[in-house]
Design an enzyme around this catalytic site. Structure first.
Site, PDB file in Angstrom:
ATOM      1  N   ASP A   1     -95.382  -0.519-124.891  1.00 47.57           N
ATOM      2  CA  ASP A   1     -94.924  -1.905-125.709  1.00 47.57           C
ATOM      3  C   ASP A   1     -95.089  -3.031-124.668  1.00 47.57           C
ATOM      4  OD1 ASP A   1     -92.837  -1.126-124.362  1.00 47.57           O
ATOM      5  OD2 ASP A   1     -91.511  -1.715-125.908  1.00 47.57           O
ATOM      6  N   GLU A   2     -94.938  -2.602-123.382  1.00 52.19           N
ATOM      7  CA  GLU A   2     -94.858  -3.593-122.365  1.00 52.19           C
ATOM      8  C   GLU A   2     -95.949  -4.413-122.189  1.00 52.19           C
ATOM      9  OE1 GLU A   2     -92.799  -2.278-118.760  1.00 52.19           O
ATOM     10  OE2 GLU A   2     -91.767  -0.588-119.894  1.00 52.19           O
TER      11      GLU A   2
END
Ligand code: NAD
Ligand code: TYD
Length: 335
Positions: free
Chosen positions: A124-125
């Site tokens: 998700d980063e």
């Protein structure tokens, strides 16, 4: 299915291998791993003699080694990466080499050998941080904030391009921060748990106000498994428990302190160790949920089980927290 797992000696990869061998008698696994500082065959002790499992020590940037290992496999699940943000801030070089170039090597081999499926394990980063109450979702632009997340965004871009240009059969998963058994004690939760079990203080960065959406590793393994069997080629799936209420680093630290019966005086506030620090990650997980996935444990249950595991497996993490680890700890945190 015959599966090639890259990075299977690391935290999530080793949990995934255990998950597959436990749940699918007919599947077999080749674990292809370079055994960097983060790779540890002790993570797989209980299954190493299983006839359905084999290990190859190899580097994903070595095209011939990857090609040899991939012959005849039905799917490649690509976990191997340099994975720690703080290390990427000290130097991004290895991150680009392994995470970007290494992913291109895997893509090329999948294409050349006509392997039916590949899953790229992303994060998700890649979206960067996002203001409350918004959530990032598949299709949003990537806005990575540090060399680690930039390298993962690079890997994803190569995968998306290969699918479009050459129809390489790739799927992508982007999970939130995992936690659970065999987590290398450089990341927040295992570092704090093991420090506290040793009666050492825990270095909480930048006021502890940042938000991460903590995902129990077994739930991530179930989601990747679901994508492998039911996902659509060319799709990317964001995986998140969507913990409600959201939990700051300071709050999760207090949950650990409470489970271990320790006081808040064990928190050592530190500043400046995470320049560019992302404030909040939050993703919309409706696509993976529409395949039938949901998290199986609450954050409190998962944390209790994880802390119990670290209490029961002191030898594992004491063996990890030696040598190179201590040099890194001193370099990053000082004394
Ligand atoms: P990890 O650091 O625990 O393990 C990485 C593994 O990859 C190790 O076994 C290491 O030896 C191996 N490896 C590294 N470079 C290699 C190379 N050149 N060739 C072959 N093997 C190599 O990482 P993890 O936490 O298990 O993460 C696995 C994947 O999941 C990574 O791609 C990471 O970006 C992604 N991810 C992790 C999290 C998380 O919270 N840990 C969250 C989202 C996504
Ligand atoms: P980390 O576990 O490194 O994962 P990521 O950076 O990939 O989210 O860090 C999680 C959060 O915890 C992040 O906001 C940084 C913070 N953190 C600390 O406060 N102290 C620490 O010693 C570490 C390693 C992280």
């Amino acid at each position: 299915m015959k599966l090639l797992i890259t990075g299977g000696a690391g935290f999530i990869g080793s949990n995934f291998i255990r998950h597959i061998l436990k749940n699918y008698q007919e599947d077999s696994i080749i674990n292809f791993d370079k055994l960097t500082y983060a790779g540890n065959l002790e993570n797989l002790k209980e299954i190493e003699s299983d006839k359905r499992y084999s290990f190859i020590k190899g580097d994903v940037t070595d095209v011939n080694a990857v090609k040899d290992a991939c012959k005849g496999v039905d799917a490649v699940i690509h976990f191997a990466a340099e994975s720690h943000v703080d290390r990427s801030i000290h130097s991004g070089h290895e991150f680009i080499h392994t995470n970007v170039f290494g992913t291109q090597v895997i893509i090329d081999v999948v294409h050349e050998l006509k392997i039916p499926k590949m899953i790229l394990i992303s994060t998700d980063e890649v979206y960067g941080d996002i203001e409350s109450p918004n959530k990032s979702k598949d299709g949003d632009a990537f806005k990575p904030s540090n060399p680690y997340s930039a390298s993962k965004a690079g890997a994803e871009s190569l995968a998306i391009a290969a699918h479009r240009t050459h129809e390489v059969p790739i799927m992508i998963t982007r999970s939130t921060n995992n936690y659970g058994f065999y987590h290398f004690p450089e990341k927040l939760l295992p570092l704090f748990i093991t420090n506290l079990l040793d009666n050492k203080k825990v270095p909480l960065y930048d006021g502890g106000t940042q938000i991460r959406d903590w995902l129990y590793v077994e739930d991530n393994c179930k989601a990747v498994d679901l994508v492998l069997r039911k996902g659509s080629i060319g799709e990317a799936y964001d995986i998140a428990p969507e913990n409600d209420p959201e939990v700051t680093n300071g709050e999760i630290t207090k949950m650990i302190l409470a489970i271990l019966n320790k006081g808040e005086d064990m928190i050592e506030p530190v500043e400046g160790l995470r320049p560019g620090h992302d404030q909040r990650y939050a993703v919309d997980s409706s696509k993976i949920r529409s395949l039938g996935w949901k998290p199986s444990v609450s954050l409190k249950q998962g944390l209790e089980q994880t802390i119990q595991w670290y209490q029961d497996n002191r030898v594992w993490w004491e063996n990890v927290k030696t040598g190179d680890y201590q040099e890194y700890y001193k370099k990053h945190y000082g004394n």
